[in-house]
Motif scaffolding. Structure first.
Motif, PDB file in Angstrom:
ATOM      1  N   ILE A  94       0.946  -1.200  -0.004  1.00 60.14           N
ATOM      2  CA  ILE A  94      -0.015  -0.070  -0.126  1.00 60.14           C
ATOM      3  C   ILE A  94       0.945   1.188   0.007  1.00 60.14           C
ATOM      4  O   ILE A  94       1.718   1.233   0.890  1.00 60.14           O
ATOM      5  CB  ILE A  94      -1.031  -0.108   1.138  1.00 60.14           C
ATOM      6  CG1 ILE A  94      -1.693  -1.253   1.206  1.00 60.14           C
ATOM      7  CG2 ILE A  94      -1.781   1.274   1.246  1.00 60.14           C
ATOM      8  CD1 ILE A  94      -2.918  -1.281   2.608  1.00 60.14           C
ATOM      9  N   ASP A 115      -2.834  -0.816  -3.366  1.00 60.36           N
ATOM     10  CA  ASP A 115      -3.799   0.093  -2.912  1.00 60.36           C
ATOM     11  C   ASP A 115      -2.809   1.572  -2.529  1.00 60.36           C
ATOM     12  O   ASP A 115      -1.721   1.760  -2.656  1.00 60.36           O
ATOM     13  CB  ASP A 115      -4.406  -0.437  -1.787  1.00 60.36           C
ATOM     14  CG  ASP A 115      -5.766   0.210  -1.536  1.00 60.36           C
ATOM     15  OD1 ASP A 115      -6.007   1.379  -2.172  1.00 60.36           O
ATOM     16  OD2 ASP A 115      -6.700  -0.214  -0.670  1.00 60.36           O
ATOM     17  N   ILE A 117      -3.217   5.071   0.040  1.00 58.63           N
ATOM     18  CA  ILE A 117      -3.650   5.578   1.609  1.00 58.63           C
ATOM     19  C   ILE A 117      -3.209   6.929   1.239  1.00 58.63           C
ATOM     20  O   ILE A 117      -2.080   7.365   1.201  1.00 58.63           O
ATOM     21  CB  ILE A 117      -3.253   5.106   2.811  1.00 58.63           C
ATOM     22  CG1 ILE A 117      -3.826   3.664   2.904  1.00 58.63           C
ATOM     23  CG2 ILE A 117      -3.596   6.046   3.836  1.00 58.63           C
ATOM     24  CD1 ILE A 117      -3.498   2.663   4.195  1.00 58.63           C
ATOM     25  N   ARG A 129      -8.897  -0.192   5.104  1.00 56.92           N
ATOM     26  CA  ARG A 129      -8.117  -0.732   3.815  1.00 56.92           C
ATOM     27  C   ARG A 129      -7.080  -1.725   4.264  1.00 56.92           C
ATOM     28  O   ARG A 129      -6.973  -2.831   3.499  1.00 56.92           O
ATOM     29  CB  ARG A 129      -7.483   0.474   3.242  1.00 56.92           C
ATOM     30  CG  ARG A 129      -8.465   1.477   2.554  1.00 56.92           C
ATOM     31  CD  ARG A 129      -7.595   2.604   1.886  1.00 56.92           C
ATOM     32  NE  ARG A 129      -8.250   3.630   1.188  1.00 56.92           N
ATOM     33  CZ  ARG A 129      -8.868   3.407  -0.009  1.00 56.92           C
ATOM     34  NH1 ARG A 129      -8.333   2.637  -0.727  1.00 56.92           N
ATOM     35  NH2 ARG A 129      -9.593   4.339  -0.642  1.00 56.92           N
ATOM     36  N   ASN A 132      -8.882  -5.297   4.814  1.00 51.12           N
ATOM     37  CA  ASN A 132      -9.302  -5.877   3.736  1.00 51.12           C
ATOM     38  C   ASN A 132      -8.242  -6.584   3.258  1.00 51.12           C
ATOM     39  O   ASN A 132      -8.312  -7.684   2.661  1.00 51.12           O
ATOM     40  CB  ASN A 132     -10.022  -5.008   2.683  1.00 51.12           C
ATOM     41  CG  ASN A 132     -11.354  -4.285   3.147  1.00 51.12           C
ATOM     42  OD1 ASN A 132     -11.926  -5.344   4.067  1.00 51.12           O
ATOM     43  ND2 ASN A 132     -11.799  -3.387   2.449  1.00 51.12           N
ATOM     44  N   HIS A 133      -7.124  -5.904   3.163  1.00 51.80           N
ATOM     45  CA  HIS A 133      -5.859  -6.762   2.445  1.00 51.80           C
ATOM     46  C   HIS A 133      -5.463  -7.949   3.121  1.00 51.80           C
ATOM     47  O   HIS A 133      -4.994  -8.683   2.727  1.00 51.80           O
ATOM     48  CB  HIS A 133      -4.725  -5.563   2.133  1.00 51.80           C
ATOM     49  CG  HIS A 133      -5.013  -4.637   1.001  1.00 51.80           C
ATOM     50  ND1 HIS A 133      -4.894  -5.088  -0.255  1.00 51.80           N
ATOM     51  CD2 HIS A 133      -5.507  -3.351   1.054  1.00 51.80           C
ATOM     52  CE1 HIS A 133      -5.424  -4.133  -1.148  1.00 51.80           C
ATOM     53  NE2 HIS A 133      -5.504  -3.146  -0.389  1.00 51.80           N
TER      54      HIS A 133
END
Length: 312
Positions: A94, A115, A117, A129, A132-133
């Protein structure tokens, strides 16, 4: 730290903690992210891209958060390195940035980021977030484990063994550390099957597999079923002297089962062991090469009368 009943770990019954690595050169930002994420994972905070890569060499992480702008190696460069290595390419990366835009997103996604942030943070969004990962990583691990497990004994299968051995050979050469391998064969197992039947033979293999797992105590140790009645161990960062002691432990655990075998040595099920060690001299060697060496030594143990170990 508990992750909550709605948050899956590796597999049912596993004690593996979900692990997150945060790389940010701003101590306050790193501390802030760590405080948010410690609710759902074991969090490590480092201050540079170089430190993140170093941490990944010594520990396994599910998700890595990388600040884009850090002195030295920035987040995008670190992301490229993580996704380029077979040891870490599966990790969710991320990107943390205050400069989100089309080019930034395209560049990051092209490098393998999963992803983003955006600063300033909203704690609930960061938590959601990353959660979820972590869930996706846990589910992916479950699928990998199913494809890498032996259907009869539940330990690793040949596919998992081969992949792990190649990875560990590369790691041993890269880190200049020893790597040890044991091959184990159940003595006179054909005669066991012929006398007691294949169903009883399967139960024998299950009991042996369970006993062998007692000698694989560290997270990096691997025990696998690599053939019908043949098993193997991979022991990273383990020298020859330690391997000899482990081989003795393996033999003891199987002996303690005291499984009857009418055609066995002293009327019991026994095993023969061949083992070898890469000494960590930074010389690359293939997994097939070290396997062949251990197999030769296993053959010597068989020739020596079985129920023994040959370690070189």
């Amino acid at each position: 730290m508990s992750t909550g009943s709605d948050f899956p770990n590796l597999v049912s019954g596993s004690n593996q903690q979900n692990k997150v690595l945060v790389a940010d050169d701003d101590p306050m930002m790193g501390e802030f992210l760590g405080a948010i994420l410690e609710q759902i994972a074991d969090v490590t905070v480092v201050s540079s891209g170089e430190a993140a890569l170093k941490a990944l060499e010594t520990d396994a992480y599910d998700v890595v958060l990388l600040d884009v702008e850090m002195p030295g190696m920035g987040g995008l460069e670190a992301c490229k390195a993580i996704k380029s290595s077979p040891d870490t390419s599966h990790i969710s990366v991320i990107i943390v940035t205050a400069r989100i835009g089309d080019k930034m997103e395209v560049d990051a996604l092209d490098l393998g980021a999963t992803d983003f942030i955006v600063k300033p943070f909203v704690a609930k969004i960061v938590l959601a977030r990353v959660r979820n990962h972590l869930i996706m990583q846990a589910q992916a691990r479950q699928l990998r484990l199913l494809s890498m497990s032996d259907g009869l004994t539940g330990i690793a299968n040949r596919r998992c063994f081969d992949q792990t051995l190649e990875n560990e050979c590369s790691r041993a050469a890269r880190t200049n550390t020893p790597l040890s391998l044991l091959l184990i064969d159940v003595d006179r197992f054909k005669q066991y099957n012929d006398h007691y039947g294949h169903s009883q033979g399967d139960e024998c293999l299950k009991k042996i597999a369970k006993a062998l797992t007692l000698s694989a105590r560290r997270a990096g140790d691997l025990v696998a079923r690599v053939g019908g009645e043949e098993f193997a161990f991979i022991f990273p960062n383990t020298d020859k002297d330690s391997l000899i002691a482990i081989a003795q432990s393996v033999s003891m655990h199987v002996s303690e089962l005291a499984l009857s075998h009418i055609d066995g040595i002293d009327g019991k099920v026994t095993i023969s062991i061949g083992g070898t060690t890469l000494d960590g001299t930074n010389q690359p060697i293939s997994g097939s090469a070290i396997y062949m060496k251990a197999d030769e030594l296993l053959y010597k143990a068989k020739e020596a009368g079985r129920n023994c170990a040959v370690i070189e």
